[in-house]
Scaffold this active site. Structure first.
Site, PDB file in Angstrom:
ATOM      1  N   THR A 138       0.818  -1.213   0.000  1.00 32.45           N
ATOM      2  CA  THR A 138       0.000   0.000   0.000  1.00 32.45           C
ATOM      3  C   THR A 138       0.852   1.263   0.000  1.00 32.45           C
ATOM      4  O   THR A 138       0.352   2.338  -0.356  1.00 32.45           O
ATOM      5  CB  THR A 138      -0.913   0.022   1.241  1.00 32.45           C
ATOM      6  N   GLY A 191      12.944 -10.369   4.365  1.00 29.82           N
ATOM      7  CA  GLY A 191      11.879  -9.388   4.244  1.00 29.82           C
ATOM      8  C   GLY A 191      11.749  -8.501   5.465  1.00 29.82           C
ATOM      9  O   GLY A 191      10.684  -7.951   5.735  1.00 29.82           O
ATOM     10  N   LEU A 192      12.846  -8.340   6.223  1.00 28.73           N
ATOM     11  CA  LEU A 192      12.843  -7.508   7.427  1.00 28.73           C
ATOM     12  C   LEU A 192      13.559  -6.183   7.196  1.00 28.73           C
ATOM     13  O   LEU A 192      13.926  -5.490   8.141  1.00 28.73           O
ATOM     14  CB  LEU A 192      13.490  -8.269   8.592  1.00 28.73           C
ATOM     15  N   SER A 193      13.767  -5.857   5.942  1.00 26.59           N
ATOM     16  CA  SER A 193      14.305  -4.567   5.528  1.00 26.59           C
ATOM     17  C   SER A 193      15.720  -4.307   6.018  1.00 26.59           C
ATOM     18  O   SER A 193      16.020  -3.266   6.597  1.00 26.59           O
ATOM     19  CB  SER A 193      13.383  -3.417   5.941  1.00 26.59           C
ATOM     20  N   SER A 194      16.586  -5.263   5.736  1.00 26.30           N
ATOM     21  CA  SER A 194      18.004  -5.058   6.036  1.00 26.30           C
ATOM     22  C   SER A 194      18.567  -3.889   5.246  1.00 26.30           C
ATOM     23  O   SER A 194      19.479  -3.192   5.714  1.00 26.30           O
ATOM     24  CB  SER A 194      18.796  -6.333   5.720  1.00 26.30           C
ATOM     25  N   SER A 195      18.016  -3.626   4.069  1.00 27.83           N
ATOM     26  CA  SER A 195      18.538  -2.526   3.235  1.00 27.83           C
ATOM     27  C   SER A 195      18.221  -1.170   3.853  1.00 27.83           C
ATOM     28  O   SER A 195      19.068  -0.262   3.848  1.00 27.83           O
ATOM     29  CB  SER A 195      17.979  -2.613   1.818  1.00 27.83           C
ATOM     30  N   SER A 245      32.316  -4.135   5.486  1.00 25.45           N
ATOM     31  CA  SER A 245      31.189  -4.796   6.142  1.00 25.45           C
ATOM     32  C   SER A 245      31.689  -5.987   6.940  1.00 25.45           C
ATOM     33  O   SER A 245      32.497  -6.781   6.455  1.00 25.45           O
ATOM     34  CB  SER A 245      30.167  -5.269   5.111  1.00 25.45           C
ATOM     35  N   GLY A 252      17.512 -11.387   3.306  1.00 26.11           N
ATOM     36  CA  GLY A 252      16.556 -12.136   2.511  1.00 26.11           C
ATOM     37  C   GLY A 252      15.301 -12.552   3.251  1.00 26.11           C
ATOM     38  O   GLY A 252      14.518 -13.350   2.746  1.00 26.11           O
ATOM     39  N   ASP A 288       9.827   1.483   4.507  1.00 24.62           N
ATOM     40  CA  ASP A 288      10.933   0.890   5.244  1.00 24.62           C
ATOM     41  C   ASP A 288      11.848   1.960   5.837  1.00 24.62           C
ATOM     42  O   ASP A 288      12.270   1.867   6.997  1.00 24.62           O
ATOM     43  CB  ASP A 288      11.739  -0.030   4.325  1.00 24.62           C
TER      44      ASP A 288
END
Length: 369
Positions: free
Chosen positions: A20, A105-109, A52, A103, A153
């Protein structure tokens, strides 16, 4: 310029409101305890060095090469933040360390871009507000990396509040914390990482966004946030009619579900949000077609284990499922999902309990201020 600056930014779980955000709609995410720590300090002249803890080798970029499509891989995200700041940069060393599962879907980016944005803002003494840092992080992902994310996010990673979900109007970017302290009600929010690989996720995400934009165009509205269920008949005559009807129906009903959940939480009727979570999953499965068998099986297992409601969270095609449970049912539910996945030959899921955490902030001990 300061000697160094360090920030922490969290990942997120979206309680409800999927896809949404880029339709100018409503979302209800929470920041989680997992996050990314970014430290920035002066580096060699003319060079940006990205290090990293999760990668074996650093990435060096000459500042003139800081342009979209010239930086790839994980370093594109922090590089994109520095590009999005649109200031003259000195040589810098950017070090990041994240425990947000990749990977899932917890918005690591967003955790990565928001932590780097905050640290860079402090080190370079730019004076940007949290809202402006949200815009920087979003521009990094959209304009530099090329990820068609809708902005939720970055908003929750930067502005999240401990003990609250954040009711976000993605058209105005107005936000309101809504209390979500489950312990007091003997409840828990269980997150289950399906470990399902994100097959074709980027292309399918972009395809869903195009379908929504097409539906809005056919209806003559700015975005599907402005559409109603009575408008769906107008889409049926389009060449892509059946698909557009389904995509639009998900967005319209999901926006309503978000508002209904907020109303229940405002009234202290937490358990009653369960059926809305489950209805959201059915809509993502049947109308938006973004679930996969692994997450569908987990949702059914959680409901069978007594969850008040369960749904996939995140962009889809893999990732995590969430469930609202009585706190004393968490162990049994965790066993149930493990057994259900094993019976289907799926990867063993990883389950953990989460609660709303604070948004991005400077870390003690840094020279940020």
């Amino acid at each position: 310029m300061r000697e160094s600056a360090s920030w922490l930014a969290p990942g997120r779980v979206n309680l409800i409101g999927e896809h949404t955000d880029y339709n100018d709609g409503f979302v209800l995410p929470l920041a989680i305890e997992y996050g990314c720590r970014a430290s920035i300090s002066p580096g060699p002249d003319g060079v940006l060095r990205f290090v990293s803890a999760q990668e074996s080798d650093p990435v060096d970029i000459r500042i003139p090469a800081l342009q979209p499509e010239r930086v790839t891989g994980w370093a594109a995200y922090p590089a994109g933040v520095l590009w999005a700041l649109d200031v003259d940069l000195p040589g810098l060393t950017i070090t990041v360390d994240s425990d947000v599962p990749l990977g899932a879907g917890l918005s690591s980016s967003a955790a990565l871009t928001c932590s780097v944005a905050g640290a860079a803002n402090d080190l370079l003494e730019l004076g940007l507000s949290p809202r402006e840092l949200v815009a920087v992080a979003r521009r990094a992902e959209n304009g530099f990396v090329g990820a068609p994310t809708g902005g939720m996010d970055q908003l929750i990673s930067m502005l999240g509040k401990a003990g609250s979900v954040l009711f976000c109007d993605m058209r105005t970017l107005d936000v309101r914390p809504v209390p979500f302290t489950l312990d007091a009600d003997g409840l828990a929010l269980l997150v289950v990482d399906s470990k399902a690989p994100h097959k074709h996720a980027d292309g399918e995400y972009a395809a869903r966004r195009r379908s929504c934009e097409r539906a809005a165009h056919v209806l003559g509205v700015t975005a599907l946030r402005d559409a109603t269920l009575s408008d769906l008949d107008k889409l049926a005559t389009d060449s892509e009619g059946e698909e557009l009807v389904k995509r639009a129906r998900h967005i319209i009903t999901e926006n309503q579900r978000v508002q209904d959940v907020v109303a229940l939480l405002d009234s202290g009727r937490v358990r009653e949000i369960g059926p809305l979570l489950t209805a959201s999953h059915a809509s993502m499965r049947d109308d938006f077609e973004i679930t996969v068998p692994e997450v569908d099986v987990l949702v059914e297992a959680l409901l069978g284990a007594g969850a008040y409601g369960a749904r996939m969270t995140g962009g889809g095609f893999g990732g995590c499922v969430i469930a609202l449970l009585d706190a004393d049912a968490v162990d049994a539910a965790s066993r149930a999902v493990a057994e259900a996945a094993g019976a289907r030959g799926f990867a063993a899921p990883h389950a953990f309990v989460t609660s709303p955490a604070a948004g991005a902030h400077a870390l003690d001990g840094s020279n940020a201020g």
